[in-house]
Design a protein around this motif. Structure first.
Motif, mmCIF file in Angstrom:
data_model
loop_
_atom_site.group_PDB
_atom_site.id
_atom_site.type_symbol
_atom_site.label_atom_id
_atom_site.label_comp_id
_atom_site.label_asym_id
_atom_site.label_seq_id
_atom_site.Cartn_x
_atom_site.Cartn_y
_atom_site.Cartn_z
ATOM 1 N N ASN A 1 19.753 7.437 -6.311
ATOM 2 C CA ASN A 1 18.479 6.757 -6.072
ATOM 3 C C ASN A 1 17.621 7.672 -5.213
ATOM 4 O OD1 ASN A 1 18.483 3.352 -6.507
ATOM 5 N ND2 ASN A 1 20.400 4.473 -6.781
ATOM 6 N N SER B 1 8.787 3.757 -2.588
ATOM 7 C CA SER B 1 9.280 3.615 -3.954
ATOM 8 C C SER B 1 10.742 4.018 -4.038
ATOM 9 C CB SER B 1 8.495 4.518 -4.914
ATOM 10 O OG SER B 1 7.123 4.278 -4.822
ATOM 11 N N THR B 2 11.410 3.471 -5.043
ATOM 12 C CA THR B 2 12.784 3.865 -5.356
ATOM 13 C C THR B 2 12.854 4.126 -6.852
ATOM 14 O OG1 THR B 2 13.568 2.320 -3.666
ATOM 15 C CG2 THR B 2 15.220 3.230 -5.161
ATOM 16 N N THR B 3 13.382 5.291 -7.228
ATOM 17 C CA THR B 3 13.549 5.609 -8.643
ATOM 18 C C THR B 3 14.955 6.141 -8.872
ATOM 19 O OG1 THR B 3 12.775 7.892 -8.441
ATOM 20 C CG2 THR B 3 11.121 6.218 -8.897
ATOM 21 N N GLU C 1 7.423 -0.938 -11.628
ATOM 22 C CA GLU C 1 8.863 -1.137 -11.491
ATOM 23 C C GLU C 1 9.459 -0.380 -10.306
ATOM 24 O OE1 GLU C 1 13.007 -0.006 -13.868
ATOM 25 O OE2 GLU C 1 11.073 0.476 -14.782
ATOM 26 N N PHE C 2 8.972 0.822 -10.055
ATOM 27 C CA PHE C 2 9.574 1.665 -9.033
ATOM 28 C C PHE C 2 8.944 1.502 -7.651
ATOM 29 C CE2 PHE C 2 10.127 4.022 -13.100
ATOM 30 C CZ PHE C 2 11.483 3.796 -13.225
ATOM 31 N N ASN C 3 7.778 0.877 -7.567
ATOM 32 C CA ASN C 3 7.095 0.693 -6.286
ATOM 33 C C ASN C 3 7.658 -0.542 -5.599
ATOM 34 O OD1 ASN C 3 5.364 0.406 -4.141
ATOM 35 N ND2 ASN C 3 3.517 0.756 -5.345
ATOM 36 N N ASP C 4 8.324 -0.342 -4.473
ATOM 37 C CA ASP C 4 8.929 -1.454 -3.754
ATOM 38 C C ASP C 4 7.968 -2.101 -2.757
ATOM 39 O OD1 ASP C 4 11.639 -1.244 -4.830
ATOM 40 O OD2 ASP C 4 11.688 0.678 -3.795
ATOM 41 N N TYR D 1 19.328 1.106 -8.135
ATOM 42 C CA TYR D 1 19.635 1.449 -9.526
ATOM 43 C C TYR D 1 21.047 1.997 -9.655
ATOM 44 C CZ TYR D 1 14.637 0.970 -10.126
ATOM 45 O OH TYR D 1 13.358 0.471 -10.141
#
Length: 155
Positions: A109, A43-45, A25-28, A142
């Motif tokens: 983010n 990644s974005t978390t 989910e977090f790996n773009d 997010y």
């Protein structure tokens, strides 16, 4: 020049790198170049903390893990933006691997660039900084509210 875009960010993809699909989910974006060999992960978390707290947690985790050597942990400025940079190395038993990570927080983010390559390779400062400098945030991925997060769906 090939650009990566997921509707939230755009990034310049380096020449000779191949995109690898990921279901995290977090790996773009996950790119590999078998000629170098090198991998790039972006990644974005969601996060509720800033870079100082993130640095403190990461440094504590490194102290608790004797398999990874922390080479550098510091704040740096890229494009007038403060990033937290971590340089570490670890051995898989046969060769030493180096990992350079660059973290940036905006609008709750956390954006993470991770470069992994054989430790013996030359320094790649301009290479990875050019990818980081190409980051354009369109909208936060997010939305973080009331201790929870959700994907920022554009209606």
């Amino acid at each position: 020049m090939t650009m990566f875009s997921n509707g939230f960010v755009t990034l310049q993809m380096p020449k000779d790198f191949e995109a690898i699909p990921t279901k995290d989910e977090f790996n773009d974006m996950y790119l590999v170049n078998t000629k170098i060999p090198m991998s790039i992960k972006f990644s974005t978390t969601p996060t509720l903390v800033g870079l100082p707290e993130i640095r403190e947690d990461i440094e504590k985790n490194f102290k608790d893990n004797d398999r990874i050597d922390l080479i550098l942990s510091d704040f740096i400025v890229i494009n007038d933006i403060i990033y937290y940079m971590i340089v570490s190395s670890f051995s898989d038993g046969e060769k030493e691997i180096r990992r350079n990570e660059f973290l940036y927080v905006k609008d709750n983010n956390l954006y993470i660039f991770e470069y992994t390559y054989p430790y013996a390779d030359r320094e790649l400062d301009d290479f990875y900084l050019n990818v980081i400098r190409s980051l354009k945030i369109i909208v936060p991925k997010y939305i973080v509210e009331n201790g929870e997060y959700r994907l920022n769906k554009k209606d």
